[in-house]
Design a protein around this motif. Structure first.
Motif, PDB file in Angstrom:
ATOM      1  N   THR A   1       5.687  10.765   1.258  1.00 50.28           N
ATOM      2  CA  THR A   1       5.863  11.625   2.320  1.00 50.28           C
ATOM      3  C   THR A   1       7.371  11.999   2.574  1.00 50.28           C
ATOM      4  O   THR A   1       7.713  12.643   3.698  1.00 50.28           O
TER       5      THR A   1
ATOM      6  N   GLN B   1      -1.687   5.824  -6.057  1.00 53.20           N
ATOM      7  CA  GLN B   1      -2.698   7.029  -6.244  1.00 53.20           C
ATOM      8  C   GLN B   1      -2.382   7.521  -7.676  1.00 53.20           C
ATOM      9  O   GLN B   1      -1.416   7.992  -8.019  1.00 53.20           O
TER      10      GLN B   1
ATOM     11  N   ASN C   1       0.952  -1.128   0.003  1.00 52.70           N
ATOM     12  CA  ASN C   1       0.008   0.084   0.033  1.00 52.70           C
ATOM     13  C   ASN C   1       0.863   1.258  -0.023  1.00 52.70           C
ATOM     14  O   ASN C   1       1.489   1.387   0.807  1.00 52.70           O
TER      15      ASN C   1
ATOM     16  N   GLN D   1      -1.723  -0.704   6.356  1.00 51.08           N
ATOM     17  CA  GLN D   1      -1.692   0.582   6.697  1.00 51.08           C
ATOM     18  C   GLN D   1      -0.746   1.273   5.794  1.00 51.08           C
ATOM     19  O   GLN D   1      -0.461   0.767   4.726  1.00 51.08           O
ATOM     20  N   PRO D   2      -0.748   2.527   5.777  1.00 50.41           N
ATOM     21  CA  PRO D   2      -0.070   3.510   4.804  1.00 50.41           C
ATOM     22  C   PRO D   2       1.367   2.990   4.564  1.00 50.41           C
ATOM     23  O   PRO D   2       1.951   2.806   5.561  1.00 50.41           O
TER      24      PRO D   2
ATOM     25  N   ASP E   1      -1.402   7.076   1.395  1.00 51.51           N
ATOM     26  CA  ASP E   1      -1.124   7.676   2.668  1.00 51.51           C
ATOM     27  C   ASP E   1      -2.308   7.406   3.736  1.00 51.51           C
ATOM     28  O   ASP E   1      -2.717   8.252   4.687  1.00 51.51           O
ATOM     29  N   ARG E   2      -3.230   6.371   3.383  1.00 50.34           N
ATOM     30  CA  ARG E   2      -4.298   5.918   4.382  1.00 50.34           C
ATOM     31  C   ARG E   2      -4.405   4.597   4.093  1.00 50.34           C
ATOM     32  O   ARG E   2      -3.751   3.806   3.478  1.00 50.34           O
ATOM     33  N   GLN E   3      -5.049   4.221   4.995  1.00 48.49           N
ATOM     34  CA  GLN E   3      -5.410   2.446   5.224  1.00 48.49           C
ATOM     35  C   GLN E   3      -6.269   2.013   4.055  1.00 48.49           C
ATOM     36  O   GLN E   3      -7.050   2.638   3.459  1.00 48.49           O
TER      37      GLN E   3
END
Length: 760
Positions: free
Chosen positions: A589, A496, A438, A456-457, A441-443
């Motif tokens: 990030t 994304q 994954n 998890q991210p 930046d999100r679950q």
């Protein structure tokens, strides 16, 4: 008859140091360098086959044992050449030149840059390297095997008859030089192999690992030639092995001719050699007796005695050779230390704290244990057994040695079972495996086929998911069909892409990284191109949402340098074991600067080798204990049961059992085709236990003999000695004026002629 008259010339005296001929020091140094050369090359050979020539385990094992078999077949050829044609000195020199050329050719064959036209580290013309390797190994087998029976015997020739004590000490030093060369080479050459070298690309340095043994062989040859003027060189006097083979062949052939019932039977099948090797049955020699009975009586009677002695000696040799029949099975197991056991070590953890052991360095356990166990056996174990009043005969010792070797392979099978538990389960030919990471930046919650996942991210699934074929990947309201190549492992990265997330497919490795290295790659989720390096390894330029290439990073603390096009750098450290695979995730990030490395996450694709290499020590202990009890005792037994002039015949037979043992490995490994390695170990152990039982049965009915006593019986009946005694006796009688002596001599001559006539 001429070949029975051996003129013995006195050995020339050579300069001595502390009572030892100076010449032996050249021979000992030569043997040390030659054994270093041979065992050093052999230590890394199976890994060279697997990792450089890219052969699978079975083919690498097959060629390895074929080479070893030839190394133990050629000593017979070397002995015949030395004893019948060139002599020991010239045989050693000429075949050492062949040996040296073979080592040089092997070193050249391992230079990958020769055919690496695109400079990527992989040779384009692998056939060229294979051909050179086979030529080199053939020359080495001829050279090392050809000089094997000559060097020790040549060293013994340097001593005078009164230097028996010095000769015995020499052989002890000679044996020590063999073990010292073997021990040092199996430590040093794997270290050389582990280095990286190359012109265009850095690869494991097999040219250096083969080149140093080649250099040592050059040194061995030069040192041996330097001592040429100091050697005592005996002329070739004919090879006893050839005579023995001719005698046995004639006996078998003659027995087959007289296989019908009308022919009388004889006590021993070797007695069928009497027609050729006993004058009593040879018309050719009877005619000579009639023609020159008076002049040649002494010579012909001696020839009768000599040929009868030869047949008796061959009987003793055949009796021991018959016991050799089951012995090759022991060597079939023993020599797998350099093949199967080395390959087994490549899947184990070699971190011993302050010391890191390479897989091919585990072979050093054998010579180390030999140096420890030989004195322990001789000084402690055997005397203790003797005090217990147990009749621990040589054949019983050999039986125990074979049993210990079988236990060693059972221990190897148990180790393999534990290793198999730590190995990853790769997909079958029709199945596929996938791991999901994954990079959002999100679950993410979703499913792959019937399997659910929640990530998890910037994390990954711990294990791969297995599928039989196509499956549907669902996450975030999207459903995507996934079709992967059969038999492949893959990573599915959720990224994304605009308003909606989607997945990307990347192919993963489907085997443990080679040579205990660690396959590492990076997924770049950062917004710009990243250049990543570690040491001399370069992962290349990796763009956003792409995976870098794999790099094989060695064991230890690895420091990765991550740079962007603006010159910013982030250093990331990762402690690596043996044989693992990682995907390092650089998130969106990620930021350069202090603590930049903390945002990088790791995904473990293949776990490192976790079963420690120290667990191989018990199997090495058992096989070495078996070797000490079996091999040392076997040679001692053979020599004690062999005639004085046929030790070399039994030595050739002993080396032949080693060659046949390696051939057995080829047959069993190719015929069995067992899917699990532990099952092959159990198969070999079972075969040896079966053979051990057969050997114990044969040994039970064996009667020990004293060859010296048997030969002494012939010595007492030596007609030359009898005639000398008779002449002295007649001389004394003549001096006493005894006229009856003429009549006695006439009567004796008449009886001898009558006796010869009766043998027609």
């Amino acid at each position: 008859m001429a070949d029975t008259e051996e003129i013995k010339k006195p050995k020339q005296k050579s300069a001595t140091v502390c009572g030892y001929p100076i010449s032996i020091f050249f021979i000992v140094v030569n043997e040390f360098c030659e054994r270093f050369s041979y065992y050093g090359m052999r230590a890394v050979l199976v890994l060279y086959f697997k990792y450089f020539l890219k052969w699978d385990d079975d083919l690498a094992t097959t060629i390895y044992h074929t080479f070893v078999a030839f190394c133990y077949l050629t000593p017979i050829l070397g002995a015949i050449i030395a004893d019948s044609w060139l002599g020991k000195f010239k045989t050693i020199v000429y075949l050492s030149i062949v040996y040296t050329l073979g080592q040089i050719v092997m070193a050249i064959s391992a230079i990958h840059d020769i055919t690496d036209t695109n400079k990527d580290g992989t040779p384009e013309n692998m056939s060229f390297h294979v051909a050179l390797s086979m030529v080199g190994l053939s020359l080495i087998a001829l050279g090392t095997g050809g000089i094997k029976p000559c060097v020790a015997a040549f060293g013994g020739d340097q001593f005078q008859d009164h230097q028996e004590k010095q000769r015995s000490t020499f052989f002890s030093i000679f044996y020590l030089s063999i073990n010292a060369g073997s021990l040092l080479s199996t430590i040093i050459t794997p270290m050389l192999r582990a280095q990286e070298c190359g012109i265009y690309s850095q690869q494991k340095c097999y040219p250096l690992a083969f080149g140093v043994p080649a250099a040592l062989m050059v040194v061995a040859l030069i040192v041996f030639i330097i001592g040429s003027g100091m050697y005592n060189k005996t002329a070739p006097q004919g090879n006893i092995l050839v005579k023995v083979c001719k005698c046995i062949a004639f006996a078998i052939k003659n027995r087959y001719r007289h296989r019908y019932s009308q022919f009388s039977q004889r006590t021993h099948w070797m007695d069928w050699a009497d027609e050729k090797y006993d004058v009593r049955f040879s018309k050719k020699y009877l005619r000579k007796i009639y023609a020159k009975l008076y002049l040649l009586k002494m010579k012909m009677l001696f020839f009768v005695w000599f040929q009868k002695l030869l047949i008796a000696q061959v009987k003793m040799v055949v009796k021991v050779l018959f016991l050799y029949i089951p012995l090759p099975m022991f060597w079939a197991l023993f020599d797998q230390q350099g093949s199967r056991w080395t390959l087994q070590a490549t899947t184990m953890d070699g971190d011993f704290g302050l010391l890191t052991i390479q897989p091919d360095q585990m072979q050093t356990v054998n010579p180390i244990l030999i140096l420890a166990l030989v004195p322990i056996m001789d000084s402690v174990i055997y005397p203790l057994i003797s005090k217990c009043k147990l009749n621990f005969t040589p054949l019983k010792k050999m039986t125990v040695g074979m049993f210990l070797a079988a236990l060693a392979f059972i221990a190897a099978a148990l180790v393999q079972l534990q290793i198999d538990k730590t190995l990853p389960q790769f997909p079958s030919g029709t199945g596929v495996q996938a791991k999901i990471i994954n990079m959002l930046d999100r679950q993410v919650d979703g499913s792959a086929g019937a399997l659910k996942f929640s990530l998890q991210p910037f994390t990954a699934e711990e294990d791969y998911m297995s599928f039989d074929g196509r499956f549907a990947l669902e996450f975030g309201g999207n459903v995507s069909p996934v079709s992967l190549k059969n038999g492949s492992r893959n990573t599915l990265a959720i990224i994304q892409d605009g308003a909606l997330p989607r997945h990307l497919e990347f192919t993963d490795i489907t085997a443990k990284p080679e040579q205990g290295a660690n396959a590492v790659r990076f997924f770049n989720g950062y917004s710009s191109i990243l250049n990543i390096t570690t040491g001399t390894l370069d992962f290349g330029s990796t763009v956003k949402n792409k995976m870098s290439t794999y790099a094989n990073v060695p064991h230890g603390e690895a420091k990765f340098h991550i740079k962007d096009n603006a010159g910013n750098q982030c250093d990331y450290s990762l402690t690596l074991g043996f044989g693992s695979s990682y995907t390092l995730l650089i998130p969106s990030t990620f930021k350069f600067g202090t603590n930049c490395e903390k945002s990088i996450n790791t995904a473990l694709d293949i776990k490192p080798n976790s079963f420690h290499m120290a667990w191989q020590i018990p199997q090495y202990f058992l096989i070495t204990a078996g070797e000490v009890v079996f091999s040392v005792t076997g040679l001692e037994f053979s020599y004690s049961q062999a005639p004085s002039n046929m030790k070399s015949v039994l030595q050739a037979g002993w080396l032949l059992t080693v060659a046949v043992g390696n051939i057995i490995v080829l047959i069993v490994a190719e015929a069995a085709k067992l899917p699990d390695q532990w099952a092959e170990y159990i198969l070999f152990a079972s075969l040896l236990l079966l053979v051990d039982f057969l050997f114990a049965f044969m040994a039970y009915f064996y009667t020990y003999i004293d060859p010296a006593k048997i030969e002494a019986q012939f010595a007492h009946s030596d007609p030359k000695d009898k005639e000398k005694k008779k002449s002295l006796e007649m001389g004394r009688k003549d001096s006493d004026g005894n006229s009856n002596s003429d009549r006695k001599s006439s009567y004796t001559s008449h009886n001898e002629k009558k006796d010869v006539q009766s043998r027609m």
